[in-house]
Structure formats: C-alpha cells, structure tokens
Motif scaffolding. Structure first.
Motif, PDB file in Angstrom:
ATOM      1  N   ARG A   1     -19.936   2.466  34.187  1.00  0.00           N
ATOM      2  CA  ARG A   1     -18.665   3.140  34.861  1.00  0.00           C
ATOM      3  C   ARG A   1     -17.678   3.887  33.841  1.00  0.00           C
ATOM      4  O   ARG A   1     -17.937   2.816  32.394  1.00  0.00           O
ATOM      5  N   SER A   2     -17.596   4.655  33.493  1.00  0.00           N
ATOM      6  CA  SER A   2     -16.766   5.511  32.968  1.00  0.00           C
ATOM      7  C   SER A   2     -15.908   6.470  33.172  1.00  0.00           C
ATOM      8  O   SER A   2     -16.357   6.694  34.749  1.00  0.00           O
ATOM      9  N   GLN A   3     -15.068   6.515  32.700  1.00  0.00           N
ATOM     10  CA  GLN A   3     -13.794   8.202  32.600  1.00  0.00           C
ATOM     11  C   GLN A   3     -14.181   9.623  33.510  1.00  0.00           C
ATOM     12  O   GLN A   3     -15.020   9.971  32.542  1.00  0.00           O
ATOM     13  N   GLY A   4     -13.260   9.189  34.352  1.00  0.00           N
ATOM     14  CA  GLY A   4     -14.188  10.450  35.202  1.00  0.00           C
ATOM     15  C   GLY A   4     -14.905  10.227  36.865  1.00  0.00           C
ATOM     16  O   GLY A   4     -15.022  11.165  36.910  1.00  0.00           O
TER      17      GLY A   4
ATOM     18  N   SER B   1     -15.431   5.926  26.762  1.00  0.00           N
ATOM     19  CA  SER B   1     -15.129   7.342  27.316  1.00  0.00           C
ATOM     20  C   SER B   1     -13.636   6.842  27.419  1.00  0.00           C
ATOM     21  O   SER B   1     -12.658   6.807  28.084  1.00  0.00           O
TER      22      SER B   1
ATOM     23  N   GLU C   1     -10.432   9.384  26.524  1.00  0.00           N
ATOM     24  CA  GLU C   1     -10.014  11.150  25.607  1.00  0.00           C
ATOM     25  C   GLU C   1     -10.801  11.911  27.061  1.00  0.00           C
ATOM     26  O   GLU C   1     -11.419  13.479  26.683  1.00  0.00           O
ATOM     27  N   ASP C   2     -11.680  10.933  28.202  1.00  0.00           N
ATOM     28  CA  ASP C   2     -12.374  11.842  29.158  1.00  0.00           C
ATOM     29  C   ASP C   2     -13.333  12.410  28.513  1.00  0.00           C
ATOM     30  O   ASP C   2     -14.287  13.105  28.848  1.00  0.00           O
TER      31      ASP C   2
END
Length: 102
Positions: A28-31, A5, A7-8
């Motif tokens: 878990r990822s960005q955001g 993940s 740049e979102d």
C-alpha cells in the motif's frame, strides 16, 4: 526498503543495492494504491499499480522512458516524465495500470 511514497510520489526499490533481486505484491502507498513490482540484477522487470479510490498517481519512473496500459487497453502508450523523472496520471477507482520500459 522496497517501496516509498513520500510527498505523494511512489518510488520503487529506493534502498536496494546494485544487482539485487526482489519482488513484492500489493504494498500500500499514499494515495490509495496497491503496488506490485519485481527487480532483477538492478533492473525493474515488472510494475503494476492498482488504484483503490481513483485520483492522481505520481510515480518516480524506474526507467529512462516508460509506457503504460490501463485495464481493457490492448496497446501500451508512452508517458511523459517531468524534469525530476516523475510521471503523473489520473486513475479511476478499481483500475490497474501496467507499466513497462520503452
């Protein structure tokens, strides 16, 4: 590498070789998203994304066309991709979105 993940934008299985089989749950990822997915023989078989906080989800589509269904919905509906193959949807805190190939 199972999940990326940057740049979102959430990307599934970005470094697996063709024909691979893999599965993961709640990475878990960005955001603020928990992502669960499975790939078999190079084809993504399942994809669930749980939004912890709500907000925009940007996903590089693992399929040429995809459909989605939110918690409580009975039918899948199509999602439009941009020219890069990325979808963007707004999520609510606590909801899980299921995606599938069209």
């Amino acid at each position: 590498l199972l999940l990326q993940s940057v740049e979102d934008i959430v990307r599934l299985f970005p470094a697996l070789s063709a024909g691979s089989h893999a599965r993961f749950s709640n990475l878990r990822s960005q955001g603020g998203f928990l992502v669960s997915a499975e790939i078999d023989a190079g084809l993504v078989k399942s994809l669930f994304i749980h939004s912890l906080y709500g907000g925009p989800l940007r996903l590089a589509s693992p399929w040429p066309a995809l459909r989605m269904r939110r918690n409580g919905e009975t039918a899948f509906r199509p999602v439009i991709q941009d020219q890069r193959g990325v979808i963007e949807i707004m999520t609510r805190a606590g909801e899980t979105v299921r995606f599938r190939s069209e």
